[in-house]
Structure formats: structure tokens, C-alpha cells
Design an enzyme around this catalytic site. Structure first.
Site, PDB file in Angstrom:
ATOM      1  N   GLU A   1     117.056  -6.297  30.417  1.00 16.14           N
ATOM      2  CA  GLU A   1     116.013  -7.268  30.729  1.00 16.14           C
ATOM      3  C   GLU A   1     116.015  -8.432  29.755  1.00 16.14           C
ATOM      4  OE1 GLU A   1     114.499  -5.280  34.167  1.00 16.14           O
ATOM      5  OE2 GLU A   1     114.374  -7.316  33.382  1.00 16.14           O
TER       6      GLU A   1
ATOM      7  N   ASP B   1     123.133  -2.345  41.648  1.00 16.51           N
ATOM      8  CA  ASP B   1     123.236  -3.648  42.311  1.00 16.51           C
ATOM      9  C   ASP B   1     124.012  -4.738  41.579  1.00 16.51           C
ATOM     10  OD1 ASP B   1     121.234  -3.692  40.405  1.00 16.51           O
ATOM     11  OD2 ASP B   1     119.647  -4.345  41.754  1.00 16.51           O
TER      12      ASP B   1
ATOM     13  N   GLU C   1     109.268  -2.250  49.387  1.00 14.00           N
ATOM     14  CA  GLU C   1     110.199  -1.954  48.312  1.00 14.00           C
ATOM     15  C   GLU C   1     111.422  -1.191  48.812  1.00 14.00           C
ATOM     16  OE1 GLU C   1     111.441  -1.882  44.174  1.00 14.00           O
ATOM     17  OE2 GLU C   1     110.199  -3.167  45.436  1.00 14.00           O
TER      18      GLU C   1
ATOM     19  N   THR D   1     121.779 -12.657  37.472  1.00 13.93           N
ATOM     20  CA  THR D   1     120.968 -11.836  38.363  1.00 13.93           C
ATOM     21  C   THR D   1     119.480 -12.120  38.231  1.00 13.93           C
ATOM     22  OG1 THR D   1     120.815  -9.581  39.273  1.00 13.93           O
ATOM     23  CG2 THR D   1     120.640  -9.839  36.852  1.00 13.93           C
TER      24      THR D   1
END
Length: 631
Positions: free
Chosen positions: A259, A393, A502, A613
């Protein structure tokens, strides 16, 4: 001598003063001289007088004092770069160094008429874009910003006609609406939560969370390039001023490697490449250095959590008994770390991610698939769970984008991407009885027939990579991208709010809908509109703008509150139950992709930029005239 011994005899001075009087007079003259001479240095505007008495010296602005940065002392000999990059043209301004942009408009990165205390402080800094707080120091670099900008094939913000001379079109009106949404989201954050990581719009306060190790201002960093792109000039200045004055790196908590990298480092890097402001480059590099202890493992595969105080690392406790690193996390560092090496000259960043690439290239892969969990100690897969959604992903995304960012020279990334895509298509791709194409999740050979919202980025990814596939596969991949994106649109269209859940399933006769309330929420995610943007740029099919506008209207109706935007707990209820959080990625990604969807293709042209991303644009390494790449 004799006369001195006579009682009462005191010899007179040459001025007719006795000794006590002479002493007092000299004391008075000494004090007067000290006062007058000292005034030359203490009174305002005395610099001209100082130069009469003091030898001139060279001084680096912003480096009057030095302190430790990330554990390393900055010495006097460490000077700022000898040729710091000049600030780039502001939004709406063309670069005279670029062949593609001969016109130049007035810039706005620095105001000329401050209107308040903060604005006055910003204006007073003038052109000292490289001036940092003393403890931040300076990092030299051989990176040539002018040369980088000259290699771009399109103006950063595109070539647009004079708006004042054209009637406003529907698309322009739609774009302006999205810009207004961004402005409202930013102003709400600034009013109620400035400096905090996220805004809580219902309670009208800020939220810090525990992902960033004590770092603050995640919304500020994530918003920088979106504000620049939308030419929200005042708001960008506010964000930049906060970074200069209040973004401190001397924190001591535990942070998510992933993050911090995609939001903070990605946001700072893109802000530098868009503006040339040194403050963004230096802070990105310093923050990158703080992440390096995460790589201290036997394999070099980083663990997911790094302690900024101790330099220790650990894996997430929930990641297979706390012993695994996550594919999407350690596989989504490549773009940013290559740019950290480019801007710092420090090869350690590139070496770290190249080692990750080597480990993944050499390891045995079940059926050509990449499971989500890998041991950073043994280098073995820990569980055969494969997902193109959460946990997996962005690893696939960074393979194709590494190929593109390298100006199509990173053949290893290209080969790994297309091999992975073939394995996904063989083992995970399905078509529902109703004709919807989706990518299932794989658990040791058994499929979960569901698709997460996070996996909806894959339509855009496959479209982005279709051009460089084998010639006989290109049309197939374009069609596959369109079909997956259509399925994700259906997950929105089949909800009462026209926003997607979601996760959505394909079983028991129900398709593209959530089957339990715990998967029915929407937290302002961007992946669906991200795919709309890529498909629009590839096909110019108006359906993607129609679908994008549906999302804009749904966001306005169900997610906008009086003090910002909020996610909702149930997309199948027309009475919104807000979750009280304006996610940073809503400003970084969702609104940016929507804005680009309604913009011309040369605004942040895909020939010049790839998006990390978190939707932060990073430049393609176009070769210079000698054929040498820029990164």
C-alpha cells in the site's frame, strides 16, 4: 614615584579628568561602539551593510541546517543537484522544449497574488521548488528532466482546442461534472480531514488506519496527479504545500509494503514526472529507502509488513499461518522501483525487483498458473489458490505494463505475461449459461464460480496487451476483453443502485450478482470504469461512455453525502447505508479513469504513460536520439 605616595595627591589626565571619570567615559564609549556595530547585524534589511564587513559566501537555499534522514546524517558536503530540473509546465500549459507543443500558456504552479496566510507562504517560496525541510536533505541525480519531457510524443494534457471559441459539447459537460465531483471530494477532505489519511464524511472527521506505519496524508498524495490532470490549480497548490510543509517521514509504525508503494511512492513519482518539482522526487526516494528492510529474507521475496522504527519485517498473520508473502503485493513493485533507481541512481531498487522476477520465472508453476501465496523463506508455493482478483490481480497487470513501460524491450515480462494469460484462459475462463464470460478462482483444480470486483480490471488489461500478442491472437484478445468488461457491467446493471458488488457469482441460476450480504457492498472501487476507459481508447465504441456515465449518476445519487463521497453497504438497496469512508483510491483512480474516459486519447497518452495499480501515471522509457532508453 614619590609624588604618588603623598596623601591626597591625584595626578590629572591629559584631558583634565581624574581616573574614575576617565574610566566611566571609556566605558560609555565602548558601549556606544558595541551598540552601533551590532545594529548592523541585528536590524532588518542590513544585508547590504553586512557585506561591507563580511566576506561573501555561497549558500544553498533550504539547506541552512542539516539533520538525519532515514537514519543517515546529511553533511555539509552533500549539496543539492548541480542542475536541478526546472518545473514542468503547469496544467493547461505546453512545454516549449517539446516538438509536439509549440504554444505556451501562462503557468499556475506558483501564484502571483496570494490571498491568505497559506497562500502567502506558498508564494514566498517563489522558485525554490527544491527547498525542503532541513531534515529532508537533498539527493543528487543525473536524471535529465528536460530530456525526458522532450521524448514524450504528446503533450501531457493533450492538444485541445480553445474552449472559449467552441460551444460546449455533451462530452465536455460530462467531463466538467466529473471535475466538479473531484473538487467536491477534495474540498470536503480539506475541510474536515486535511492531513489525515482518509475522510469520514458522515462524522466529518479524519481517519488514519494502520496500513501506513504512521504516515499521514494518503488522500493528499493519492490526489496530486488527479488534481493536476483536471487543472484544479488552487487545489493542487494546497496539496503540494502540504507535502512540502507537513509530510514527515520520521514515523515508527508498521506499514504495508504494497500500500505504501502503490499509493505514496506511486503518487509522489507521478507528481514529479508531471511537474518536475524536486520535493516529490526526494520524498519518493527517501520513502523507498524505508521499505528496503522488507526484502531482508533468504529468497529476497519481501514480506508484506515492514516496521519503520526497527527495520524488521513480517508476513501478514492471516496469510497462510503468517508464513507467506502475497503474489499481488510482492509482484506489484516493479514499475515504481525501476523509477526509484532511475531518479536516484541507486541500483538497489532495481536489483530487488529483478530478483523477484527471477524467482517467479524459475519456480515451477502448477499448470502454468501463479498461486497467491509464496514462502519468502523457502521460495515454495504455500497454497494452490489462484485468483485474477484479490491477492493475485496486479501481478499480471505489472507484467504487461513492465513490457510497455520499457518501450517494449523487456521481453521477459512480455513472455511471462502471455504465458500466464494462456494458462488463465485454459483453466479459469468460463462462460455462464446466460452467455457471460468470467474468470473464476482456482483452488487446487476446483473452481469457485465467482468473480470479484477487483478482477474487473482484467478487461482493460487484456485490451491493453492485445496489440502485442501473436498476430493470430490479437482479435481474440480484443473480443475477450470486451466480453469480460460486459460481464462486469452486468454486475452493475443488475443491482438496484447500478453500482457493482464486491463479488458476484455464477451458480444456482443466478448470474453476476452477489449471493450473500457480506459481498454486497461497494466501496467506491475503480476497476470497472478502468476497463471502460481502456476499451474506449481502443475501440471508441460509445457504449463505454454510456456505461461510464451511468456510474457517474449512480455515484451522485447513492454515494454523495453533504460532506464527501461514501461507500454503501448494500448495492441492492435503494436506501443507501453509507460506510462513512471516502477511500483515497476514489480520488486517485475512480474519478481519474472517469475523467479520462470523457477526454481525448492524447491526454496522458498510452504511448507515453502506463498507470500503476493506483492509477498513478509513470512514463514510458522512450529511447533518446542515441537509442538509449530513459529508464
Amino acid at each position: 614615584m614619590l609624588m604618588r605616595k603623598v596623601p591626597g595627591f591625584v595626578p590629572a589626565s591629559p584631558w583634565g579628568l581624574r581616573l574614575p571619570q576617565k574610566f566611566l567615559f571609556l566605558l560609555f564609549l565602548s558601549g556606544l561602539f558595541t551598540l552601533c556595530f551590532g545594529a548592523l547585524f541585528l536590524l532588518p534589511n542590513s544585508s547590504r551593510l553586512k557585506r561591507l564587513f563580511l566576506a561573501p559566501r555561497t549558500q544553498q537555499p533550504g539547506l541552512e541546517a542539516v539533520a538525519q534522514v532515514a537514519g543517515h546524517p546529511l553533511t555539509r558536503e552533500q549539496e543539492s543537484p548541480p542542475n536541478p530540473a526546472p518545473a514542468a509546465p503547469a496544467p493547461g500549459e505546453d512545454d516549449p522544449r517539446s516538438q509536439a507543443s509549440p504554444r505556451r500558456r501562462k503557468g499556475w504552479l506558483r501564484r502571483t497574488r496570494p490571498t491568505g496566510p497559506r497562500e502567502e507562504a506558498t508564494a514566498a517560496r517563489g522558485s525554490s521548488a527544491t527547498a525542503l525541510r532541513p531534515q529532508e536533505g537533498s539527493i543528487s541525480s543525473s536524471f535529465d528532466f528536460n530530456a525526458f519531457r522532450s521524448r514524450l510524443r504528446h503533450p501531457v494534457l493533450g492538444t485541445r482546442a480553445d474552449k472559449s471559441k467552441e460551444p460546449q459539447s455533451l462530452v465536455q459537460s460530462q467531463r466538467e461534472k466529473i471535475k466538479e465531483m473531484m473538487q467536491f471530494a477534495w474540498q470536503s477532505y480539506k475541510r474536515y480531514a486535511m492531513g489525515k489519511n482518509e475522510l469520514r464524511p458522515l462524522t466529518r472527521d479524519g481517519y488514519e488506519g494502520n496500513m501506513f506505519g504512521g504516515l499521514s496524508g494518503a488522500t493528499v498524495i493519492d490526489s496530486l496527479d488527479t488534481l493536476y490532470l483536471m487543472e484544479l490549480k488552487e487545489e493542487f497548490q494546497e496539496a503540494k504545500a502540504w507535502v512540502e510543509e507537513s509530510f514527515h517521514l520520521n514515523v515508527s509504525g508498521e506499514a504495508s509494503l504494497f500500500e505504501v508503494n502503490i499509493r505514496y511512492i506511486g503518487g509522489l513519482l507521478s507528481a514529479f514526472y508531471l511537474t518536475g518539482e524536486e520535493v516529490f522526487r526526494i520524498k519518493a526516494i527517501k520513502l523507498g529507502e524505508k521499505l528496503l528492510p522488507a526484502f531482508d529474507t533468504p529468497t529476497g521475496i519481501p514480506k508484506g509488513v515492514v516496521n519503520f522504527k526497527s527495520g524488521s519485517n513480517r508476513s501478514w498473520g492471516w496469510a497462510v499461518a503468517g508464513g507467506s508473502s502475497i503474489l499481488a503485493e510482492f509482484g506489484s513493485l516493479h514499475l515504481e522501483f525501476l523509477h526509484l533507481t532511475q531518479l536516484s541512481g541507486n541500483q538497489v531498487f532495481a536489483e530487488k525487483v529483478r530478483n523477484i522476477r527471477k524467482v517467479l520465472r524459475d519456480i515451477d508453476k502448477p499448470f502454468g498458473l501463479y498461486p497467491n501465496f509464496l514462502s519468502p523463506v523457502s521460495g515454495n508455493w504455500m497454497q494452490h489458490h489462484v485468483s485474477v482478483g484479490g491477492l493475485g490481480d496486479s501481478f499480471y497487470e505489472y507484467l504487461i505494463k513492465s513490457w510497455l513501460m520499457s518501450a517494449k524491450t523487456d521481453m521477459e515480462a512480455k513472455d511471462m505475461y502471455y504465458e500466464a494469460l494462456e494458462a488463465i484462459e485454459t483453466h479459469l475462463l468460463n462462460v455462464s449459461p446466460g452467455g457471460l464470460t468470467y474468470i473464476a478462482e482456482w483452488r487446487g483444480g476446483i473452481l469457485d464460480h465467482k468473480m470479484g470486483h477487483l478482477a474487473c480490471f482484467s478487461g482493460g488489461m487484456i485490451a491493453l496487451g492485445a496489440e502485442d500478442a501473436k498476430e493470430e491472437k490479437r482479435a481474440h484478445y480484443r473480443e475477450l476483453a470486451a466480453q469480460i468488461t460486459k460481464t462486469c457491467h452486468e454486475s452493475y446493471a443488475r443491482s438496484d443502485t447500478k453500482l457493482g458488488p464486491e463479488a458476484f457469482w455464477f451458480n444456482s441460476g443466478r448470474e453476476a450478482v452477489a449471493t450473500q450480504t457480506s459481498e454486497s457492498y461497494y466501496i467506491l472501487r475503480p476497476e470497472v470504469v478502468e476497463s471502460y476507459m481502456y476499451l474506449w481508447r481502443q475501440t471508441h465504441d460509445p457504449i463505454y461512455r454510456e456505461w461510464g456515465w451511468e456510474v457517474v449518476m449512480a455515484l451522485e445519487k447513492y454515494c454523495r453525502t453533504e460532506a464527501g463521497f461514501s461507500g454503501i453497504q448494500d448495492v441492492y438497496s435503494k436506501v443507501p447505508d453509507h460506510d462513512n469512508k471516502q477511500q483515497t483510491f476514489f480520488l486517485a483512480e475512480t474519478l481519474k479513469y472517469l475523467y479520462l474516459l470523457f477526454s481525448e486519447d492524447d491526454m496522458l497518452s498510452l504511448e507515453d504513460w502506463v498507470f500503476n495499480t493506483e492509477a498513478h501515471p509513470l512514463p514510458v522509457s522512450h529511447p533518446d536520439s542515441s537509442g538509449r532508453g530513459g529508464a
